[in-house]
Design a protein around this motif. Structure first.
Motif, mmCIF file in Angstrom:
data_model
loop_
_atom_site.group_PDB
_atom_site.id
_atom_site.type_symbol
_atom_site.label_atom_id
_atom_site.label_comp_id
_atom_site.label_asym_id
_atom_site.label_seq_id
_atom_site.Cartn_x
_atom_site.Cartn_y
_atom_site.Cartn_z
ATOM 1 N N LYS A 129 2.303 -5.502 8.642
ATOM 2 C CA LYS A 129 1.230 -6.186 7.905
ATOM 3 C C LYS A 129 1.783 -7.368 7.141
ATOM 4 O O LYS A 129 1.193 -8.431 7.079
ATOM 5 C CB LYS A 129 0.699 -5.263 6.786
ATOM 6 C CG LYS A 129 -0.161 -4.180 7.146
ATOM 7 C CD LYS A 129 -0.439 -3.390 5.847
ATOM 8 C CE LYS A 129 -0.853 -2.007 6.179
ATOM 9 N NZ LYS A 129 -1.044 -1.180 4.971
ATOM 10 N N ILE B 135 14.473 3.708 7.283
ATOM 11 C CA ILE B 135 13.782 4.868 6.691
ATOM 12 C C ILE B 135 14.036 6.158 7.480
ATOM 13 O O ILE B 135 13.843 7.240 6.952
ATOM 14 C CB ILE B 135 12.257 4.625 6.502
ATOM 15 C CG1 ILE B 135 11.566 4.239 7.818
ATOM 16 C CG2 ILE B 135 11.992 3.591 5.427
ATOM 17 C CD1 ILE B 135 10.052 4.179 7.719
ATOM 18 N N ILE C 236 8.708 1.440 2.097
ATOM 19 C CA ILE C 236 8.569 0.036 2.476
ATOM 20 C C ILE C 236 7.073 -0.184 2.671
ATOM 21 O O ILE C 236 6.345 0.784 2.902
ATOM 22 C CB ILE C 236 9.373 -0.316 3.766
ATOM 23 C CG1 ILE C 236 8.876 0.470 4.985
ATOM 24 C CG2 ILE C 236 10.846 -0.048 3.553
ATOM 25 C CD1 ILE C 236 7.865 -0.205 5.813
ATOM 26 N N GLU D 115 3.797 -1.669 -2.470
ATOM 27 C CA GLU D 115 2.463 -1.274 -1.986
ATOM 28 C C GLU D 115 1.874 -2.422 -1.175
ATOM 29 O O GLU D 115 1.570 -3.509 -1.716
ATOM 30 C CB GLU D 115 1.504 -0.862 -3.114
ATOM 31 C CG GLU D 115 1.664 0.586 -3.557
ATOM 32 C CD GLU D 115 1.278 1.616 -2.476
ATOM 33 O OE1 GLU D 115 0.290 1.413 -1.747
ATOM 34 O OE2 GLU D 115 1.982 2.628 -2.360
#
Ligand SMILES: N[C@@H](CCC(=O)N[C@@H](CS)C(=O)NCC(=O)O)C(=O)O
Length: 208
Positions: A14, A33, A52, A66
Motif C-alpha cells: 500500500k 517479519i 510493518i 499504521e
C-alpha cells in the motif's frame, strides 16, 4: 526523503504504491517479519506493535506507523487522493479496509493458503467471510467507479493490494464484475505497477 520500513505484503505494498503515486523520493529498508526482525528493540522504537509498514519522513522529522495513518499523512503532505470535500466518505472505506477487509483476508491467507488442513472451522469461517467481502466490495463498486466515489483515493490504494492476492483466495475474482473492473483499472496505473514490485521487480498484479 522518506524511509519506508516494510515487507513484501499487502500492507507493505500500500505504502510503496502511494509513494509512487505521489512521486515522493523514498528508500526501502526491509524488515524480515518471517524471522522476527520486527521484535528487535531498535525496530520497536519506531513501531510499538512490531508491525510493518512504518515511515520516517526525514524532512519533517516525523515517524508514522499504521498503514492507514501513513496513507492519510502522505495524502495530506502531497495534496493528492484525499479530496477535502470527500474525506468522510474516503475515511469510511479506508477504515473498512484497515479494520475488516485486511484482517479478514489476512486470516483467510493463514488458514486457506499457509495452513490448509489444520482447522476446518478456521478455513470455513474465513473463506465465507472473504467471499462476503468480495460481494460487498462488488456492491459498493456497482454504485461508483472507485470505492469512495468517482475518484481514485487512498481507500482504493489501501484495498487494492489485498484483492491482488485473489489467487490465494480461490474465490474467483472474475465472478465479481464490478470488483474486476476496478481491479483492472487500478492494475494498469504505472505507479501501481512500480509500487507493487518494490521488493521484487518481477512481480505484477496477477490477472483476474
Ligand atoms: N493495522 C496494521 C497492520 C499491519 C500488519 O499486520 N503488518 C504485518 C505484515 S502485513 C506485520 O508486520 N506482521 C508482523 C507481526 O505482527 O509480527 C497496519 O495497517 O499497518
Amino acid at each position: 526523503m522518506i524511509e519506508l520500513f516494510s515487507a513484501n505484503t499487502p500492507n507493505g505494498k500500500k505504502i510503496s504504491i502511494m509513494l509512487e503515486e505521489i512521486d515522493f523520493k523514498y528508500k526501502v529498508t526491509k524488515i524480515d517479519i518471517s524471522n522476527g526482525e520486527q521484535f528487535k528493540e531498535e525496530f520497536k522504537k519506531i513501531s510499538p506493535f512490531s508491525k510493518i509498514p512504518v515511515i520516517i519522513d526525514h524532512k519533517n522529522n516525523r515517524t508514522i506507523y499504521e498503514s492507514g495513518a501513513i496513507l492519510i499523512y502522505l495524502a495530506e503532505q502531497s495534496g493528492k487522493f484525499y479530496d477535502k470535500n470527500e474525506r468522510t466518505k474516503i475515511n469510511q472505506l479506508l477504515m473498512a479496509q484497515i479494520g475488516y477487509v485486511g484482517p479478514m483476508l489476512g486470516q483467510h491467507h493463514q488458514f486457506h493458503h499457509y495452513n490448509p488442513g489444520k482447522s476446518k472451522f478456521g478455513e470455513d469461517r474465513y473463506f465465507k467471510i472473504s467471499k462476503r467481502i468480495y460481494q460487498e466490495l462488488d456492491e459498493v463498486l456497482s454504485k461508483s467507479k472507485f470505492l469512495s466515489g468517482n475518484d481514485y483515493t487512498i481507500s482504493d490504494i489501501g484495498t487494492f493490494p489485498w484483492i491482488a492476492r485473489h489467487e490465494w483466495h480461490d474465490i474467483g475474482l472474475k465472478k465479481y464484475k464490478n470488483l474486476t473492473r476496478w481491479y483492472l483499472e487500478i492494475s494498469k496505473r504505472d505507479a501501481v505497477k512500480k509500487g507493487f514490485s518494490f521488493m521484487n521487480k518481477d512481480e505484477s498484479p496477477p490477472k483476474p
